[in-house]
Design an enzyme around this catalytic site. Sequence first.
Site, PDB file in Angstrom:
ATOM      1  N   LYS A 113       0.803  -1.237  -0.013  1.00 33.36           N
ATOM      2  CA  LYS A 113       0.148   0.003  -0.064  1.00 33.36           C
ATOM      3  C   LYS A 113       0.733   1.232   0.092  1.00 33.36           C
ATOM      4  O   LYS A 113       1.911   1.316   0.820  1.00 33.36           O
ATOM      5  CB  LYS A 113      -0.749  -0.101   1.252  1.00 33.36           C
ATOM      6  CG  LYS A 113      -1.894   1.083   1.178  1.00 33.36           C
ATOM      7  CD  LYS A 113      -2.843   0.845   2.530  1.00 33.36           C
ATOM      8  CE  LYS A 113      -4.133   1.775   2.453  1.00 33.36           C
ATOM      9  NZ  LYS A 113      -5.255   1.379   3.451  1.00 33.36           N
ATOM     10  N   SER A 188      -9.575   0.924   2.009  1.00 36.85           N
ATOM     11  CA  SER A 188      -8.634   1.866   1.459  1.00 36.85           C
ATOM     12  C   SER A 188      -7.427   1.249   0.700  1.00 36.85           C
ATOM     13  O   SER A 188      -6.689   2.013   0.193  1.00 36.85           O
ATOM     14  CB  SER A 188      -8.129   2.906   2.429  1.00 36.85           C
ATOM     15  OG  SER A 188      -7.589   2.302   3.653  1.00 36.85           O
ATOM     16  N   VAL A 208      -8.543  -0.146   9.312  1.00 35.71           N
ATOM     17  CA  VAL A 208      -9.119   0.617  10.216  1.00 35.71           C
ATOM     18  C   VAL A 208     -10.659   0.486  10.575  1.00 35.71           C
ATOM     19  O   VAL A 208     -11.248   0.602  11.599  1.00 35.71           O
ATOM     20  CB  VAL A 208      -8.743   2.026  10.611  1.00 35.71           C
ATOM     21  CG1 VAL A 208      -9.702   3.106   9.481  1.00 35.71           C
ATOM     22  CG2 VAL A 208      -9.078   2.761  11.858  1.00 35.71           C
ATOM     23  N   SER A 211     -10.406  -2.059   5.776  1.00 35.31           N
ATOM     24  CA  SER A 211      -9.591  -1.435   4.722  1.00 35.31           C
ATOM     25  C   SER A 211      -8.739  -2.769   3.795  1.00 35.31           C
ATOM     26  O   SER A 211      -8.206  -2.359   2.867  1.00 35.31           O
ATOM     27  CB  SER A 211      -8.571  -0.330   4.892  1.00 35.31           C
ATOM     28  OG  SER A 211      -9.459   0.743   5.091  1.00 35.31           O
TER      29      SER A 211
END
Length: 570
Positions: A113, A188, A208, A211
Amino acid sequence: MGFFSDYFQHRRDCRFKQQERRDRIRALTAYHGAFTAADRKTVARPIEDLVADVHSGAVSPLDVLRTYGKVALKAHVRTNCVTEVMLPSAEAWLRDGAINLRGPLAGVPVSLKDTVAVGGYDTTVGYSSFVGNKTPDDGPMTRLLKDAGAVPYVKTNMPITLLSFESTNDVWGRCTNPHNPDYSPGGSTGGEAALLALGGRIGIGSDVAGSVRAPAHFSGCYSLRCSTGRWPKIGICTSMPGQEGVPAVYSPMARTLGDLTYFTRAVVGMQPWKYDYTVHPLPWRPEVEREYANKEVLRVGVLRTDGVVDPSPACARALETAAEALREQGHEVVDISSAGSGAPPDMYEALRLASLLLNADGCQMFETFMRPGEWNDAGAAQMVRLARLWAPVRYVYYLWVKYVRRDDVWAGLVRDWRAKTVLENWYLVKQREAYRSKWFDWWDGRGLDVLLTPPNATPAVPHDGMRDAVSSCGYTFLFNLLDYTAGVLPVTHVDKARDRLPATFRLGPLNGVARGAYKLYDADRMHGLPVGVQVVGRRLEEEKVLAVMKRLEDALGDDKYELLDLAVLD
């Protein structure tokens, strides 16, 4: 002058990073050809076999890197999943000995990421103000990976703010779903999921509120949300430094379940507590893995609804498919009602508590990094607007929702959506701990091995759909609040004939969270999108959860999810 200069600098920095990426990709001539038979063979091999081949000298790690580099660049053309292209550096690391080719991940390319710090590369988190923030040295997580033999080769796309099940920002652009470009790959960690679904091997994301799990569900790959302290998390950049009400965790993702298990086992086996002070000195427990791999009868609780948003027909069908597969194998499958005697603690309370804790700053921190004119995620923007409302106006809105709309669910979320005082935040943490205690007692009382739940109420959301579905995250967010280990595996695809809403369905009677989710559900448009299920254990039960995920996938037999073939990239 500050406003205008910041705006134009934002535009310049975005253009610079996108041009830099184009130039790097254009220069990689060795990575632009068609897939060869050797490439296809490499991509088909489990990473455990690749490691053995590298150890024995049967394959060159540089050849493995070039195969996966080719996959990444082709996947990027299809989905815009890649941010930083690190392939030239990866080749140099292999040549100069920076990668330990005797480690448990020897020669295996790993995507990261964008938030993970790699020496010499920016960690933008999608903010133009972070452009140029590269450091000369790797962060602890990257050092551990190299010591294990893994080869970081690309970083992947995510949403600005990191608070979305989409993955779009001005710096890198919009990432799309590998199955349907009109939909999100998740967030995300969406770029990671898109790459893995299209042929990448292993990756790392953060979680969180779901994600790494929502992207696995949306894009069709595998992920494990580790409990805090089991996976390293130092050496990253974030949109919300200091946020500890619902701690974020970093966790593994993979194209296959076997790779996910091997990857997790290998990283924990590297004693990550020697790299990162936040990691518990808890070695991998093979005896736990064996226990749940061999236990004759598992007791599995099936959570069919969280009482806030019922799962859509596609997600309900996937859940029932998984439950029935386990039932047919002789396991004890118990329905867990969200109401009535024996039901788990109120899951709406979890959504309310987690939302207020995560945004106890009134959505201020993630905005401090934004420049004038910078695009914000539609869902995050809605949270900001609500937090900024003048208190009397917010209260009138709350009264209208509660007493005119008669929507207690949405009213309870908006009433206190503002920055909290220290005292208020402490009260929220107190409530969080009391809620965790209720779940601890409830689980003990039911004697469950794991829970089986939907990962989300719907499959992937269309682009900018988080404007409506921003609060529809309860099936994953609950387990962040509890800090439970949870894994997601794909089970099926949306079927436009089987997964339509009934003719009698109406949005009007739904609460505000459910209405936002169901506004986006369309089985015709969603046809072919992946649909997964979530396997949940308690805190620090990574070995158990992975073992039960394997039992479930084996139980599915011929109905096991079929991964996208490399042919889609040709």
